[in-house]
Design a protein around this motif. Structure first.
Motif, PDB file in Angstrom:
ATOM      1  N   LYS A 359       0.888  -1.139   0.041  1.00 35.63           N
ATOM      2  CA  LYS A 359      -0.016   0.005  -0.167  1.00 35.63           C
ATOM      3  C   LYS A 359       0.816   1.012  -0.206  1.00 35.63           C
ATOM      4  CE  LYS A 359      -2.537  -1.463   3.607  1.00 35.63           C
ATOM      5  NZ  LYS A 359      -2.222  -2.877   4.059  1.00 35.63           N
ATOM      6  N   MET A 360       2.156   1.149   0.108  1.00 34.82           N
ATOM      7  CA  MET A 360       2.966   2.230   0.472  1.00 34.82           C
ATOM      8  C   MET A 360       3.377   2.733  -1.312  1.00 34.82           C
ATOM      9  SD  MET A 360       6.015   1.374   3.184  1.00 34.82           S
ATOM     10  CE  MET A 360       5.946  -0.343   2.758  1.00 34.82           C
ATOM     11  N   ASN A 361       2.625   3.702  -1.520  1.00 36.39           N
ATOM     12  CA  ASN A 361       2.850   4.403  -2.971  1.00 36.39           C
ATOM     13  C   ASN A 361       4.104   4.437  -3.648  1.00 36.39           C
ATOM     14  OD1 ASN A 361       1.025   5.113  -4.777  1.00 36.39           O
ATOM     15  ND2 ASN A 361       1.058   7.228  -4.517  1.00 36.39           N
ATOM     16  N   CYS A 362       5.086   4.834  -2.702  1.00 38.20           N
ATOM     17  CA  CYS A 362       6.452   5.128  -3.346  1.00 38.20           C
ATOM     18  C   CYS A 362       7.071   3.778  -3.604  1.00 38.20           C
ATOM     19  CB  CYS A 362       7.284   5.973  -2.230  1.00 38.20           C
ATOM     20  SG  CYS A 362       7.369   5.267  -0.680  1.00 38.20           S
ATOM     21  N   LEU A 363       7.024   2.688  -2.567  1.00 37.87           N
ATOM     22  CA  LEU A 363       7.567   1.444  -2.943  1.00 37.87           C
ATOM     23  C   LEU A 363       6.720   0.698  -4.077  1.00 37.87           C
ATOM     24  CD1 LEU A 363       8.317   0.979   0.735  1.00 37.87           C
ATOM     25  CD2 LEU A 363       9.729  -0.031  -1.109  1.00 37.87           C
ATOM     26  N   SER A 439      13.125   9.718   6.182  1.00 39.44           N
ATOM     27  CA  SER A 439      11.547   9.680   6.869  1.00 39.44           C
ATOM     28  C   SER A 439      10.827  10.028   5.408  1.00 39.44           C
ATOM     29  CB  SER A 439      11.280  10.515   7.822  1.00 39.44           C
ATOM     30  OG  SER A 439      11.382  11.975   7.398  1.00 39.44           O
ATOM     31  N   ALA A 440       9.499  10.180   5.829  1.00 45.66           N
ATOM     32  CA  ALA A 440       8.637  10.634   4.452  1.00 45.66           C
ATOM     33  C   ALA A 440       9.016  11.947   4.081  1.00 45.66           C
ATOM     34  CB  ALA A 440       7.062  10.495   4.819  1.00 45.66           C
ATOM     35  N   ALA A 441       9.588  12.781   4.936  1.00 47.82           N
ATOM     36  CA  ALA A 441       9.881  13.968   4.522  1.00 47.82           C
ATOM     37  C   ALA A 441      10.700  14.244   3.353  1.00 47.82           C
ATOM     38  CB  ALA A 441      10.432  14.911   5.907  1.00 47.82           C
ATOM     39  N   HIS A 448       6.638  13.004  -6.281  1.00 45.74           N
ATOM     40  CA  HIS A 448       5.002  12.913  -6.210  1.00 45.74           C
ATOM     41  C   HIS A 448       4.197  11.783  -5.609  1.00 45.74           C
ATOM     42  CE1 HIS A 448       5.192  15.931  -9.721  1.00 45.74           C
ATOM     43  NE2 HIS A 448       6.038  16.535  -8.879  1.00 45.74           N
ATOM     44  N   TYR A 449       4.938  11.073  -4.702  1.00 50.33           N
ATOM     45  CA  TYR A 449       4.285   9.904  -4.588  1.00 50.33           C
ATOM     46  C   TYR A 449       3.567   9.749  -3.087  1.00 50.33           C
ATOM     47  CZ  TYR A 449       8.102   7.343  -7.189  1.00 50.33           C
ATOM     48  OH  TYR A 449       8.994   6.634  -8.012  1.00 50.33           O
ATOM     49  N   CYS A 450       3.827  10.857  -2.534  1.00 49.71           N
ATOM     50  CA  CYS A 450       3.125  10.930  -0.959  1.00 49.71           C
ATOM     51  C   CYS A 450       1.611  11.161  -1.338  1.00 49.71           C
ATOM     52  CB  CYS A 450       3.526  11.677  -0.188  1.00 49.71           C
ATOM     53  SG  CYS A 450       5.095  10.980   0.455  1.00 49.71           S
ATOM     54  N   LYS A 451       1.379  12.081  -2.270  1.00 45.68           N
ATOM     55  CA  LYS A 451      -0.097  12.388  -2.420  1.00 45.68           C
ATOM     56  C   LYS A 451      -0.779  11.256  -3.100  1.00 45.68           C
ATOM     57  CE  LYS A 451      -2.377  16.008  -5.110  1.00 45.68           C
ATOM     58  NZ  LYS A 451      -2.189  16.568  -6.658  1.00 45.68           N
ATOM     59  N   GLY A 452      -1.787  11.114  -2.434  1.00 46.79           N
ATOM     60  CA  GLY A 452      -2.686   9.862  -2.838  1.00 46.79           C
ATOM     61  C   GLY A 452      -2.173   8.581  -2.252  1.00 46.79           C
ATOM     62  N   CYS A 453      -1.109   8.631  -1.299  1.00 45.18           N
ATOM     63  CA  CYS A 453      -0.732   7.214  -0.603  1.00 45.18           C
ATOM     64  C   CYS A 453      -1.929   7.131   0.342  1.00 45.18           C
ATOM     65  CB  CYS A 453       0.717   7.484  -0.200  1.00 45.18           C
ATOM     66  SG  CYS A 453       1.283   5.813   0.550  1.00 45.18           S
ATOM     67  N   TYR A 454      -1.974   5.468   0.617  1.00 48.98           N
ATOM     68  CA  TYR A 454      -2.744   5.025   1.638  1.00 48.98           C
ATOM     69  C   TYR A 454      -2.228   5.564   2.921  1.00 48.98           C
ATOM     70  CZ  TYR A 454      -4.680   1.435   5.057  1.00 48.98           C
ATOM     71  OH  TYR A 454      -4.926   1.024   6.125  1.00 48.98           O
ATOM     72  N   TYR A 455      -1.012   5.780   3.171  1.00 51.36           N
ATOM     73  CA  TYR A 455      -0.301   6.116   4.355  1.00 51.36           C
ATOM     74  C   TYR A 455      -0.314   7.583   4.525  1.00 51.36           C
ATOM     75  CZ  TYR A 455       0.742   1.405   5.181  1.00 51.36           C
ATOM     76  OH  TYR A 455       0.683  -0.207   5.420  1.00 51.36           O
ATOM     77  N   ASP A 456      -0.376   8.217   5.689  1.00 49.58           N
ATOM     78  CA  ASP A 456      -0.252   9.587   5.764  1.00 49.58           C
ATOM     79  C   ASP A 456       1.241  10.150   6.172  1.00 49.58           C
ATOM     80  OD1 ASP A 456      -0.365  12.327   6.738  1.00 49.58           O
ATOM     81  OD2 ASP A 456      -2.323  12.027   7.771  1.00 49.58           O
ATOM     82  N   LYS A 457       1.969  10.834   5.222  1.00 53.97           N
ATOM     83  CA  LYS A 457       3.188  11.304   5.557  1.00 53.97           C
ATOM     84  C   LYS A 457       3.290  12.093   6.506  1.00 53.97           C
ATOM     85  CE  LYS A 457       2.770  15.342   2.847  1.00 53.97           C
ATOM     86  NZ  LYS A 457       2.587  16.406   1.548  1.00 53.97           N
ATOM     87  N   ALA A 458       2.581  12.688   7.010  1.00 52.25           N
ATOM     88  CA  ALA A 458       2.684  13.654   8.266  1.00 52.25           C
ATOM     89  C   ALA A 458       2.485  12.909   9.361  1.00 52.25           C
ATOM     90  CB  ALA A 458       1.927  14.885   8.033  1.00 52.25           C
ATOM     91  N   ALA A 465      -0.132   5.754   9.915  1.00 55.11           N
ATOM     92  CA  ALA A 465       1.031   6.734   9.823  1.00 55.11           C
ATOM     93  C   ALA A 465       2.047   6.037   8.807  1.00 55.11           C
ATOM     94  CB  ALA A 465       1.780   6.537  11.255  1.00 55.11           C
ATOM     95  N   CYS A 466       2.744   7.025   8.116  1.00 55.69           N
ATOM     96  CA  CYS A 466       3.782   6.455   7.006  1.00 55.69           C
ATOM     97  C   CYS A 466       4.705   5.723   7.640  1.00 55.69           C
ATOM     98  CB  CYS A 466       4.458   7.444   6.404  1.00 55.69           C
ATOM     99  SG  CYS A 466       5.777   7.174   5.403  1.00 55.69           S
ATOM    100  N   PRO A 467       4.981   4.418   7.214  1.00 50.00           N
ATOM    101  CA  PRO A 467       5.759   3.345   8.019  1.00 50.00           C
ATOM    102  C   PRO A 467       7.378   3.924   8.004  1.00 50.00           C
ATOM    103  CG  PRO A 467       4.515   2.300   6.456  1.00 50.00           C
ATOM    104  CD  PRO A 467       4.402   3.749   6.007  1.00 50.00           C
TER     105      PRO A 467
HETATM  106 FE1  SF4 Z   1       5.889   6.399   0.884  1.00 52.56          FE
HETATM  107 FE2  SF4 Z   1       5.247   7.221   3.244  1.00 52.56          FE
HETATM  108 FE3  SF4 Z   1       4.915   8.888   1.191  1.00 52.56          FE
HETATM  109 FE4  SF4 Z   1       3.303   6.872   1.319  1.00 52.56          FE
HETATM  110  S1  SF4 Z   1       3.197   8.600   2.650  1.00 52.56           S
HETATM  111  S2  SF4 Z   1       4.484   7.602  -0.457  1.00 52.56           S
HETATM  112  S3  SF4 Z   1       4.593   5.190   2.158  1.00 52.56           S
HETATM  113  S4  SF4 Z   1       6.771   8.043   1.943  1.00 52.56           S
END
Ligand code: SF4
Ligand code: FAD
Ligand code: DLZ
Length: 521
Positions: A359-363, A439-441, A448-458, A465-467
């Motif tokens: 579910k991690m958009n970046c990965l 970290s997600a920062a 542009h991965y974090c926008k629309g990710c299942y996890y919350d980057k913040a 919470a973003c792993p």
């Molecule tokens: Fe990757 Fe976390 Fe950003 Fe989702 S929120 S794309 S898991 S860094």
């Protein structure tokens, strides 16, 4: 003996082995046609099976080897090409050579120095065991010899790429003005590395439409295990020197003007942005590093109004700096390098590295792109897949296997130094002076991965919470004894040590939960 003259010429026959990553048509071996020389290229299971390769990697190597063999034949050289499916193929270099030496009454054996330690050891032992004479040759590809970097850093404790790069610039007179760097500065990195603006459409990559359906059905027939997917009728990678030169031309014209600027940018929609995708062509020696760099310099000098100097310097540095540096470090530190595990990481690689199902958009994006194209650019490799594996404490041997298999350009000399060294810090800081974790920062800053990710980057803890956020602090906490003295990361420990105990505990608990549920992320 004929007419009392010893038939030395008639009876002397040389076998020259060409490995799949030694496809250098400009090698001095090929300058003259000699009927006493037999060249051999072989598709062998010892090479297809030492790791699970991406199907496109095997297709690219076989297709390129076949094209190269045909080119040698057209140039009137005598060539034996063993296909994977040939009944006589004994499926490894030494056994096939033994058979060919007997079959063709060979009296002398030659090979070019392999780039991989594994094959180097094999061929050194093999040639010593022969009852006929043998000789080795340089590949005439790299700008440095195997031991040059070792000599350069002799007596030094740190192996700074930047010092080696400056030595290379001076030695080869590249981007120099006398003894000084052109434009007054050695490195223009600070001007590079911007995020891709939201409305920016990158140039469409130059792709090829090679038909490799024959190779794919042979791989199926022989039950070779591969990963990833392929469009075998429209295979996108260059498989000849001609195609590689076309890609080089496309790169310098279309991509070089923004190469440095967006070198670290990542977006889900684009798989190569302004990167050259020349690593495969260079690694199997269809192109020489010097000709690539000189072509870039030539284009820049003709279009200085379109190509800023920092773009060119960044590209030249990757090739005469990083690429040669990694090869030098490999030969300096192997074979011990392959067993280094400074942080004593032991965890398994998450299952979804092989499927992209996370579910991690970046990965998900970086892995699916890799499975689809056998390619990810440097920052996707370092700061997405590599970053997560390090934060998750994965055994570097498992990480190496994955990188060695999945990328079109993966050969151990450049894979292991980048993976075990730069990315996984398993060498304790020989190659990278600090671990590349974030970290997600950082990921949000560059992609542009974090926008629309299942996890919350913040979010650092709690639902969704973003792993990366909790794993990041867990990493520093776990390795405090080994890392806190490192001047490049001491600052992170100041932040960590100032956190309240309950905040720390919550972060570690969250990380622990993620680590124990890693396959569900
Ligand atoms: Fe990757 Fe976390 Fe950003 Fe989702 S929120 S794309 S898991 S860094
Ligand atoms: P570009 O971005 O266009 O760069 C131009 C050229 O510079 C590349 O073709 C390459 O030859 C050279 N280069 C750039 N960075 C490096 C580097 N760090 N080390 C060596 N050469 C470099 N590269 C490989 O060739 N094979 C590998 O198996 C490989 N594995 C890697 C694994 C990890 C974990 C990481 C972080 C990096 C790895 N790299 C590897 C380095 C780099 O990521 C690739 O060379 C690059 O992504 C190839 O794409 P490109 O040709 O579009 O490169
Ligand atoms: C990567 C690869 C693959 C998949 N298959 C072959 C092969 O069948 N025959 C061959 O000569 N080379 C292959 N290669 C490239 C080799 O792994 C590489 O040439 C050696 O490891 C030396 O670096």
């Amino acid at each position: 003996m004929k007419n009392n003259i010893p038939a030395l010429v008639d009876s002397k026959k040389t076998l020259r082995l060409i490995l799949g990553d030694q496809l250098n048509i400009n090698h001095s071996w090929f300058k003259e046609v000699n009927t006493d020389v037999v060249y051999v290229l072989m598709e062998v299971r010892s090479e297809t099976d030492y790791v699970w390769h991406h199907i496109q990697k095997v297709a690219a190597f076989f297709s390129t080897m076949r094209t190269f063999a045909n080119e040698l034949k057209e140039n009137k050289h005598t060539v034996i090409y063993l296909k994977l499916t040939d009944a006589c193929n004994l499926q490894c270099f030494d056994k096939n050579c033994d058979w060919l030496i007997a079959e063709h009454a060979i009296t002398h054996f030659e090979y070019q120095l392999p780039d991989e330690y594994r094959v180097d050891q094999l061929l050194a032992a093999y040639s010593k065991s022969l009852s006929i004479s043998h000789a080795t040759y340089d590949t005439e590809h790299f700008l440095t010899s195997r031991n040059e970097l070792g000599a350069f850093f002799k007596g030094k404790k740190v192996y700074l790429m930047e010092s080696f790069y400056r030595y290379m610039r001076k030695k080869h007179g590249l981007l120099m003005q006398g003894t000084e760097p052109l434009n007054g500065q050695w490195n223009y990195d600070a001007e590079n590395r911007k995020k891709l603006p939201a409305n920016h459409k990158a140039v469409a990559p130059m792709i090829f439409t090679n038909d490799v359906t024959g190779i794919i059905s042979e791989l199926a027939k022989t039950n070779i295990i591969t990963i990833g997917t392929i469009d075998a009728r429209n295979f996108v990678w260059p498989v000849s020197r001609r195609q590689s030169l076309a890609l080089l031309d496309f790169f310098v014209k279309e991509c070089l003007p923004l190469f440095g600027t967006y070198q670290d940018a990542m977006v889900p929609e684009e798989w190569s942005l302004y990167h050259s995708r020349l690593s495969f062509s260079m690694n199997c020696k269809l192109l020489s590093p010097l000709e690539v760099v000189n072509r870039a310099i030539e284009e820049w000098s003709m279009r200085k109004n379109k190509i800023a100097y920092n773009q060119l310097e960044g590209f030249v540095r990757q090739i005469i700096g990083w690429r040669e540096y990694m090869r030098g470090m490999y030969w300096l530190k192997m074979p011990d390098f392959a067993t280094l595990n400074y942080l004593e990481n032991k965890n398994k690689l998450p299952d979804w590295y092989w499927t992209g199902k996370t579910k991690m958009n970046c990965l998900r994006n970086a892995i699916n792109q890799s499975l689809h194209y056998a390619y990810a650019h440097h920052i996707q490799r370092l700061m997405i897949t590599g970053n997560f594996a390090l934060l998750a404490g994965v055994d570097p041997a498992e990480v190496d296997q994955w990188y060695l298999g999945i990328y079109i350009d993966a050969l151990e000399w450049v894979e292991i130094t980048n993976t075990r060294g730069m990315s996984q810090f398993a060498d304790g800081g020989l190659i990278g002076t600090k671990p590349y974790v974030s970290s997600a920062a950082y990921i949000d800053k560059m992609s542009h991965y974090c926008k629309g990710c299942y996890y919350d980057k913040a979010k650092k803890t709690g639902a969704k919470a973003c792993p990366f956020n909790s794993l990041y602090w867990n990493f520093y906490s776990n390795h405090e004894a080994k890392l806190s003295k490192n001047p490049r990361i001491g600052m992170m420990y100041n932040v960590w040590n100032k956190m309240k105990p309950d905040v720390k505990a919550e972060l570690l608990q969250q990380a622990d939960y993620y680590l124990t549920h890693i396959n569900e992320l």
